[in-house]
Design a protein around this motif. Structure first.
Motif, mmCIF file in Angstrom:
data_model
loop_
_atom_site.group_PDB
_atom_site.id
_atom_site.type_symbol
_atom_site.label_atom_id
_atom_site.label_comp_id
_atom_site.label_asym_id
_atom_site.label_seq_id
_atom_site.Cartn_x
_atom_site.Cartn_y
_atom_site.Cartn_z
ATOM 1 N N LYS A 194 8.085 -7.476 -16.809
ATOM 2 C CA LYS A 194 6.663 -7.166 -16.685
ATOM 3 C C LYS A 194 6.349 -6.710 -15.270
ATOM 4 C CE LYS A 194 5.072 -10.360 -20.207
ATOM 5 N NZ LYS A 194 4.211 -11.512 -20.500
ATOM 6 N N THR A 195 5.555 -5.650 -15.163
ATOM 7 C CA THR A 195 5.129 -5.187 -13.846
ATOM 8 C C THR A 195 3.900 -5.979 -13.429
ATOM 9 O OG1 THR A 195 3.833 -3.439 -14.884
ATOM 10 C CG2 THR A 195 6.006 -2.826 -14.096
ATOM 11 N N PRO A 196 3.801 -6.363 -12.156
ATOM 12 C CA PRO A 196 2.652 -7.137 -11.709
ATOM 13 C C PRO A 196 1.340 -6.375 -11.887
ATOM 14 C CG PRO A 196 4.263 -6.858 -9.929
ATOM 15 C CD PRO A 196 4.756 -6.097 -11.103
ATOM 16 N N THR A 197 0.288 -7.122 -12.134
ATOM 17 C CA THR A 197 -1.034 -6.523 -12.359
ATOM 18 C C THR A 197 -1.508 -5.754 -11.135
ATOM 19 O OG1 THR A 197 -1.510 -8.467 -13.693
ATOM 20 C CG2 THR A 197 -3.341 -7.042 -13.227
ATOM 21 N N GLU A 198 -1.201 -6.264 -9.949
ATOM 22 C CA GLU A 198 -1.623 -5.610 -8.708
ATOM 23 C C GLU A 198 -1.045 -4.198 -8.619
ATOM 24 O OE1 GLU A 198 -0.285 -8.708 -8.711
ATOM 25 O OE2 GLU A 198 -2.057 -9.886 -8.209
ATOM 26 N N LYS A 199 0.173 -4.038 -9.089
ATOM 27 C CA LYS A 199 0.825 -2.737 -9.025
ATOM 28 C C LYS A 199 0.185 -1.763 -10.012
ATOM 29 C CE LYS A 199 5.416 -0.977 -8.247
ATOM 30 N NZ LYS A 199 6.841 -1.249 -8.264
ATOM 31 N N LYS A 200 -0.213 -2.286 -11.185
ATOM 32 C CA LYS A 200 -0.855 -1.448 -12.196
ATOM 33 C C LYS A 200 -2.183 -0.905 -11.690
ATOM 34 C CE LYS A 200 0.981 -3.708 -16.316
ATOM 35 N NZ LYS A 200 0.609 -4.524 -17.466
ATOM 36 N N ILE A 201 -2.979 -1.789 -11.054
ATOM 37 C CA ILE A 201 -4.306 -1.408 -10.568
ATOM 38 C C ILE A 201 -4.207 -0.547 -9.317
ATOM 39 C CG2 ILE A 201 -6.542 -2.267 -9.743
ATOM 40 C CD1 ILE A 201 -5.913 -4.846 -11.296
ATOM 41 N N GLY A 202 -3.222 -0.830 -8.478
ATOM 42 C CA GLY A 202 -3.027 -0.051 -7.259
ATOM 43 C C GLY A 202 -3.522 -0.781 -6.019
ATOM 44 N N LEU A 203 -3.550 -2.116 -6.075
ATOM 45 C CA LEU A 203 -3.965 -2.890 -4.907
ATOM 46 C C LEU A 203 -2.775 -3.073 -3.974
ATOM 47 C CD1 LEU A 203 -6.050 -5.713 -6.619
ATOM 48 C CD2 LEU A 203 -6.926 -3.684 -5.491
ATOM 49 N N LYS A 204 -3.050 -3.097 -2.674
ATOM 50 C CA LYS A 204 -1.967 -3.275 -1.702
ATOM 51 C C LYS A 204 -1.718 -4.751 -1.406
ATOM 52 C CE LYS A 204 -2.594 1.190 0.521
ATOM 53 N NZ LYS A 204 -2.830 1.906 1.738
ATOM 54 N N PHE A 205 -2.764 -5.569 -1.488
ATOM 55 C CA PHE A 205 -2.620 -6.987 -1.180
ATOM 56 C C PHE A 205 -3.079 -7.829 -2.346
ATOM 57 C CE2 PHE A 205 -3.487 -4.691 2.788
ATOM 58 C CZ PHE A 205 -2.326 -4.996 3.489
ATOM 59 N N LYS A 206 -2.373 -8.948 -2.557
ATOM 60 C CA LYS A 206 -2.763 -9.875 -3.621
ATOM 61 C C LYS A 206 -3.971 -10.678 -3.156
ATOM 62 C CE LYS A 206 1.821 -10.585 -5.573
ATOM 63 N NZ LYS A 206 2.835 -11.570 -5.877
ATOM 64 N N ALA A 207 -4.771 -11.147 -4.077
ATOM 65 C CA ALA A 207 -5.915 -11.987 -3.744
ATOM 66 C C ALA A 207 -5.414 -13.328 -3.239
ATOM 67 C CB ALA A 207 -6.782 -12.188 -4.981
ATOM 68 N N GLN A 208 -6.010 -13.786 -2.157
ATOM 69 C CA GLN A 208 -5.593 -15.060 -1.567
ATOM 70 C C GLN A 208 -6.512 -16.180 -2.021
ATOM 71 O OE1 GLN A 208 -5.409 -14.513 2.634
ATOM 72 N NE2 GLN A 208 -3.705 -13.088 2.538
ATOM 73 N N VAL A 209 -5.920 -17.340 -2.306
ATOM 74 C CA VAL A 209 -6.677 -18.512 -2.745
ATOM 75 C C VAL A 209 -7.224 -19.233 -1.517
ATOM 76 C CG1 VAL A 209 -6.526 -20.675 -4.027
ATOM 77 C CG2 VAL A 209 -5.161 -18.716 -4.729
ATOM 78 N N LYS A 210 -8.497 -19.573 -1.590
ATOM 79 C CA LYS A 210 -9.107 -20.276 -0.457
ATOM 80 C C LYS A 210 -8.865 -21.749 -0.527
ATOM 81 C CE LYS A 210 -12.788 -16.955 0.229
ATOM 82 N NZ LYS A 210 -14.210 -16.695 0.263
#
Length: 44
Positions: free
Chosen positions: A28-44
């Motif tokens: 499976k390809t990561p969702t971030e790669k599909k959307i085209g985001l450069k950075f993953k969302a960080q948990v606070k």
């Protein structure tokens, strides 16, 4: 119906082949790669 049978899942495992009974598992390809985001969302 067993290890020697070409059409069963167990037979496919024994032979080391793939087919309708035992399809290849696709990576499976990561969702971030599909959307085209450069950075993953960080948990606070």
């Amino acid at each position: 119906m067993g290890k020697g049978d070409k059409k069963t899942k167990r037979g496919k495992i024994n032979r080391g082949t793939f087919g309708a009974r035992r399809p290849r598992i696709k990576k499976k390809t990561p969702t971030e790669k599909k959307i085209g985001l450069k950075f993953k969302a960080q948990v606070k």
